[in-house]
Design a protein around this motif. Structure first.
Motif, PDB file in Angstrom:
ATOM      1  N   LEU A  55       0.815  -1.211   0.000  1.00  0.00           N
ATOM      2  CA  LEU A  55       0.000   0.000   0.000  1.00  0.00           C
ATOM      3  C   LEU A  55       0.850   1.262   0.000  1.00  0.00           C
ATOM      4  O   LEU A  55       0.329   2.374  -0.018  1.00  0.00           O
ATOM      5  N   CYS A  56       2.177   1.072   0.039  1.00  0.00           N
ATOM      6  CA  CYS A  56       3.090   2.220   0.040  1.00  0.00           C
ATOM      7  C   CYS A  56       4.149   2.009  -1.043  1.00  0.00           C
ATOM      8  O   CYS A  56       5.293   1.661  -0.749  1.00  0.00           O
ATOM      9  N   PRO A  57       3.769   2.157  -2.323  1.00  0.00           N
ATOM     10  CA  PRO A  57       4.707   1.885  -3.420  1.00  0.00           C
ATOM     11  C   PRO A  57       5.882   2.857  -3.480  1.00  0.00           C
ATOM     12  O   PRO A  57       6.879   2.577  -4.135  1.00  0.00           O
ATOM     13  N   ASP A  58       5.772   4.003  -2.803  1.00  0.00           N
ATOM     14  CA  ASP A  58       6.875   4.966  -2.777  1.00  0.00           C
ATOM     15  C   ASP A  58       7.871   4.510  -1.712  1.00  0.00           C
ATOM     16  O   ASP A  58       7.797   4.903  -0.540  1.00  0.00           O
ATOM     17  N   LEU A  59       8.822   3.659  -2.087  1.00  0.00           N
ATOM     18  CA  LEU A  59       9.720   3.023  -1.124  1.00  0.00           C
ATOM     19  C   LEU A  59      10.690   3.998  -0.451  1.00  0.00           C
ATOM     20  O   LEU A  59      10.990   3.835   0.732  1.00  0.00           O
ATOM     21  N   PRO A  60      11.230   5.027  -1.149  1.00  0.00           N
ATOM     22  CA  PRO A  60      12.063   5.999  -0.440  1.00  0.00           C
ATOM     23  C   PRO A  60      11.311   6.687   0.705  1.00  0.00           C
ATOM     24  O   PRO A  60      11.874   6.939   1.773  1.00  0.00           O
ATOM     25  N   THR A  61      10.015   6.966   0.484  1.00  0.00           N
ATOM     26  CA  THR A  61       9.215   7.587   1.546  1.00  0.00           C
ATOM     27  C   THR A  61       8.998   6.610   2.697  1.00  0.00           C
ATOM     28  O   THR A  61       9.060   6.998   3.871  1.00  0.00           O
ATOM     29  N   LEU A  62       8.753   5.342   2.382  1.00  0.00           N
ATOM     30  CA  LEU A  62       8.595   4.325   3.428  1.00  0.00           C
ATOM     31  C   LEU A  62       9.861   4.222   4.271  1.00  0.00           C
ATOM     32  O   LEU A  62       9.795   4.170   5.510  1.00  0.00           O
ATOM     33  N   ALA A  63      11.029   4.204   3.598  1.00  0.00           N
ATOM     34  CA  ALA A  63      12.300   4.158   4.332  1.00  0.00           C
ATOM     35  C   ALA A  63      12.466   5.407   5.192  1.00  0.00           C
ATOM     36  O   ALA A  63      12.962   5.344   6.322  1.00  0.00           O
ATOM     37  N   GLN A  64      12.029   6.559   4.671  1.00  0.00           N
ATOM     38  CA  GLN A  64      12.119   7.799   5.431  1.00  0.00           C
ATOM     39  C   GLN A  64      11.232   7.755   6.672  1.00  0.00           C
ATOM     40  O   GLN A  64      11.619   8.230   7.753  1.00  0.00           O
ATOM     41  N   TYR A  65      10.052   7.170   6.538  1.00  0.00           N
ATOM     42  CA  TYR A  65       9.157   7.032   7.695  1.00  0.00           C
ATOM     43  C   TYR A  65       9.844   6.264   8.814  1.00  0.00           C
ATOM     44  O   TYR A  65       9.715   6.601   9.996  1.00  0.00           O
ATOM     45  N   HIS A  66      10.590   5.217   8.437  1.00  0.00           N
ATOM     46  CA  HIS A  66      11.267   4.413   9.464  1.00  0.00           C
ATOM     47  C   HIS A  66      12.349   5.224  10.156  1.00  0.00           C
ATOM     48  O   HIS A  66      12.503   5.165  11.386  1.00  0.00           O
ATOM     49  N   VAL A  67      13.097   6.017   9.376  1.00  0.00           N
ATOM     50  CA  VAL A  67      14.117   6.877   9.979  1.00  0.00           C
ATOM     51  C   VAL A  67      13.461   7.903  10.895  1.00  0.00           C
ATOM     52  O   VAL A  67      13.941   8.174  12.007  1.00  0.00           O
ATOM     53  N   ASN A  68      12.334   8.464  10.475  1.00  0.00           N
ATOM     54  CA  ASN A  68      11.634   9.449  11.296  1.00  0.00           C
ATOM     55  C   ASN A  68      11.199   8.864  12.632  1.00  0.00           C
ATOM     56  O   ASN A  68      11.314   9.516  13.683  1.00  0.00           O
ATOM     57  N   GLU A  69      10.696   7.631  12.579  1.00  0.00           N
ATOM     58  CA  GLU A  69      10.160   7.005  13.792  1.00  0.00           C
ATOM     59  C   GLU A  69      11.253   6.546  14.744  1.00  0.00           C
ATOM     60  O   GLU A  69      11.092   6.594  15.960  1.00  0.00           O
ATOM     61  N   THR A 161      16.613   6.625   1.339  1.00  0.00           N
ATOM     62  CA  THR A 161      15.517   7.375   1.959  1.00  0.00           C
ATOM     63  C   THR A 161      15.175   8.631   1.163  1.00  0.00           C
ATOM     64  O   THR A 161      15.932   9.057   0.286  1.00  0.00           O
ATOM     65  N   ARG A 162      14.053   9.228   1.509  1.00  0.00           N
ATOM     66  CA  ARG A 162      13.661  10.474   0.856  1.00  0.00           C
ATOM     67  C   ARG A 162      14.704  11.555   1.103  1.00  0.00           C
ATOM     68  O   ARG A 162      15.014  12.349   0.197  1.00  0.00           O
ATOM     69  N   ASP A 163      15.280  11.601   2.302  1.00  0.00           N
ATOM     70  CA  ASP A 163      16.360  12.555   2.584  1.00  0.00           C
ATOM     71  C   ASP A 163      17.532  12.367   1.621  1.00  0.00           C
ATOM     72  O   ASP A 163      18.109  13.349   1.127  1.00  0.00           O
ATOM     73  N   ASP A 164      17.884  11.099   1.381  1.00  0.00           N
ATOM     74  CA  ASP A 164      19.015  10.811   0.484  1.00  0.00           C
ATOM     75  C   ASP A 164      18.760  11.365  -0.903  1.00  0.00           C
ATOM     76  O   ASP A 164      19.650  11.936  -1.542  1.00  0.00           O
ATOM     77  N   PHE A 165      17.528  11.204  -1.390  1.00  0.00           N
ATOM     78  CA  PHE A 165      17.200  11.695  -2.727  1.00  0.00           C
ATOM     79  C   PHE A 165      17.154  13.215  -2.764  1.00  0.00           C
ATOM     80  O   PHE A 165      17.573  13.841  -3.746  1.00  0.00           O
ATOM     81  N   GLU A 166      16.651  13.825  -1.682  1.00  0.00           N
ATOM     82  CA  GLU A 166      16.570  15.284  -1.648  1.00  0.00           C
ATOM     83  C   GLU A 166      17.950  15.928  -1.603  1.00  0.00           C
ATOM     84  O   GLU A 166      18.147  17.040  -2.093  1.00  0.00           O
ATOM     85  N   GLN A 167      18.921  15.215  -1.004  1.00  0.00           N
ATOM     86  CA  GLN A 167      20.279  15.744  -0.903  1.00  0.00           C
ATOM     87  C   GLN A 167      21.197  15.229  -2.017  1.00  0.00           C
ATOM     88  O   GLN A 167      22.386  15.521  -2.032  1.00  0.00           O
ATOM     89  N   TYR A 168      20.615  14.484  -2.933  1.00  0.00           N
ATOM     90  CA  TYR A 168      21.445  13.820  -3.949  1.00  0.00           C
ATOM     91  C   TYR A 168      22.251  14.815  -4.772  1.00  0.00           C
ATOM     92  O   TYR A 168      23.434  14.606  -5.040  1.00  0.00           O
ATOM     93  N   ASP A 169      21.632  15.912  -5.171  1.00  0.00           N
ATOM     94  CA  ASP A 169      22.323  16.861  -6.032  1.00  0.00           C
ATOM     95  C   ASP A 169      23.560  17.437  -5.346  1.00  0.00           C
ATOM     96  O   ASP A 169      24.581  17.673  -5.990  1.00  0.00           O
TER      97      ASP A 169
END
Length: 496
Positions: A55-69, A161-169
């Motif tokens: 139900l959460c196909p956006d896997l970078p966001t799912l990984a980010q949720y785990h880091v957040n928690e 994670t989503r953070d990794d992608f946001e900081q990729y550049d």
């Protein structure tokens, strides 16, 4: 836009021949080796969060949720370590990729399967894991692997994670720039990839906006949605399965059409086993552009030595003129004429010699046992690189000075057949070639057997029996023979 498996293989082979082919390997290419998909990899973390991973196909966001928690990525790092420290072996697809002259390989995978396969094939590979790796060059490299999301040796730095992608550049932006350049200049094959990666989509968008309708053509291997993917156990009824199947088909069709905006043409596969089939087709097509000329001559049948020498030179030069690479072991009385013909035509066409000729001269001064071993090694290396074999003359003298058919030429014929290479023996030149030509014609005249070897099946597909038979005519005009042989070779190259 869709494209057939056969046409994609033909066009990608041409990119290989033009030395501008590249590969982009996704996680799907590693799954047959025992690695799991990204969704299965993160399933345990999703369960910990009380979320169903499907139900959460956006896997970078799912990984980010785990880091957040949890407040850190320790749990993610542990999952990655447990997955990628396992010993796995490359698949046949990896081995086929390694054998082909694909010099540029991009991947989002952490595993080392591609690099391992390339190294095991005896090639020198340069691996770029970090941006700073891009500034150095491995001497005599034969392939470059760009690991744009990191490597199993540094899993804590892997992009996930989503953070990794946001900081990729900021952290790894040079990879994006390098990929943009390759997408402009090279023809890519995407295999085992889903196009859900934000970085790739960003790069594709930039190249599309910059180039408009002038984008290079790329290819994508994708398994077609199948009705069997939708089971009553999961969806409750046949009606629900049909409905979900229809949705999935419509969504896939939309995705395929959307990818065409980026110059990406999709090959829909019945199953992922066809990925290996695709690489085999490409390998076969690539090798069919290399012709092994086997022969030795201490006498020249019904022809004068000068005629024979000119014939061999015209044949080898004519092959080069049609875009073939000639492979030869520099056999006595044949090798010098082959090389001369290739050199003359390569100079005329202003072609690089290494793209026209591969020669592995047989050792002359080695001891008998060592010479026989090296002869066999050279034969195998040359024949493995070829897709078609031609046999001319084939005579030698025995210890008593008697002229006999060459056993070395016969051995090369046996090896070529064992590798499934179609063989053309020019019987009018006499010697061992005459014997081999009669054998080939006799087999082709019989009905095809169910277990017929590929070396014969390929000749049947090309429908060249009449031409091969004409090569047996004693005293045949050698200019006509050259024309006939080149016609046969071209048919074999174009016929799958």
């Amino acid at each position: 836009m869709k494209i057939s498996l056969e046409l994609a293989a033909k066009r990608y082979t041409q990119a290989l021949l033009d030395e501008n082919a590249a590969l982009f390997a996704g996680a799907g290419l590693s799954i047959p080796s025992g690695f799991v998909s990204w969704s299965n990899l993160l399933r345990e973390l999703a369960d910990e969060l009380g979320v169903e991973v499907s139900l959460c196909p956006d896997l970078p966001t799912l990984a980010q949720y785990h880091v957040n928690e949890t407040g850190n990525r320790g749990g993610i790092n542990q999952v990655l370590v447990e997955e990628f420290v396992r010993q796995t072996s490359e698949t046949e697809s990896h081995r086929l990729i390694a054998k082909m002259p694909i010099r540029t390989i991009w991947t989002t995978n952490y595993d080392r399967l591609i690099e391992q396969a390339i190294e095991n094939s005896g090639k020198i590979v340069e691996i770029n894991r970090r941006p700073e790796d891009l500034t150095s060059t491995v001497r005599n490299r034969e392939a470059i692997v760009y690991k744009m999301h990191g490597d199993m040796t540094e899993l804590h730095r892997g992009v996930l994670t989503r953070d990794d992608f946001e900081q990729y550049d900021r952290e790894r932006g040079l990879f994006r720039s390098a990929l943009e350049g390759d997408l402009v200049q090279k023809t890519f094959l995407f295999a085992g990839f889903s196009f859900d990666d934000p970085n790739i989509n960003f790069v594709l968008s930039r190249t599309r906006v910059a180039l408009g309708q002038s984008q290079r053509e790329h290819f994508y291997l994708l398994r077609s949605v199948a009705r069997g993917d939708f089971t009553v156990e999961k969806y409750g009824s046949d009606e629900a399965c049909e409905k979900e199947f229809g949705y999935a088909q419509a969504l896939q069709d939309l995705r395929v059409r959307d990818l065409s905006r980026y110059g990406i043409r999709t090959v829909l596969l019945d199953d992922y086993g066809q990925v290996e089939e695709f690489f085999r087709m490409v390998e076969r097509r690539y090798k069919r552009n290399s012709v092994f000329i086997s022969g030795a001559a201490v006498e020249h049948g019904s022809y004068e030595e000068r005629e024979a020498r000119e014939f061999i030179g015209h044949l080898s030069g004519g092959l080069v003129g049609k875009g073939f690479r000639v492979i030869n072991g520099y056999g006595l009385g044949v090798g010098p004429a082959v090389v001369s013909g290739v050199l003359e035509r390569a100079k005329l066409d202003r072609r690089k010699l290494d793209r026209c000729l591969l020669s592995r001269p047989f050792p002359i001064f080695a001891k008998k046992e060592e010479r026989e071993r090296k002869n066999e090694d050279n034969r195998r290396e040359m024949i493995e690189a070829a897709g078609i074999a031609i046999f001319v003359f084939g005579t030698k003298t025995d210890p008593k000075g008697k002229v006999i058919p060459s056993p070395g030429v016969e051995r090369e014929y046996e090896l070529a057949r064992s590798y499934g290479i179609p063989c053309i023996a020019i019987g009018c030149t006499g010697g061992m070639s005459q014997k081999l030509s009669k054998e080939i014609v006799a087999v082709l005249k019989k009905p095809a057997a169910d277990d017929e070897p590929e070396s014969i099946a390929a000749l049947r597909r090309a429908n060249v029996l009449e031409k091969i038979h004409s090569l047996n005519v004693e005293g045949a005009d050698l200019k006509a023979v050259v024309s006939d042989v080149i016609e046969i070779v071209e048919k074999l190259r174009d016929c799958e």
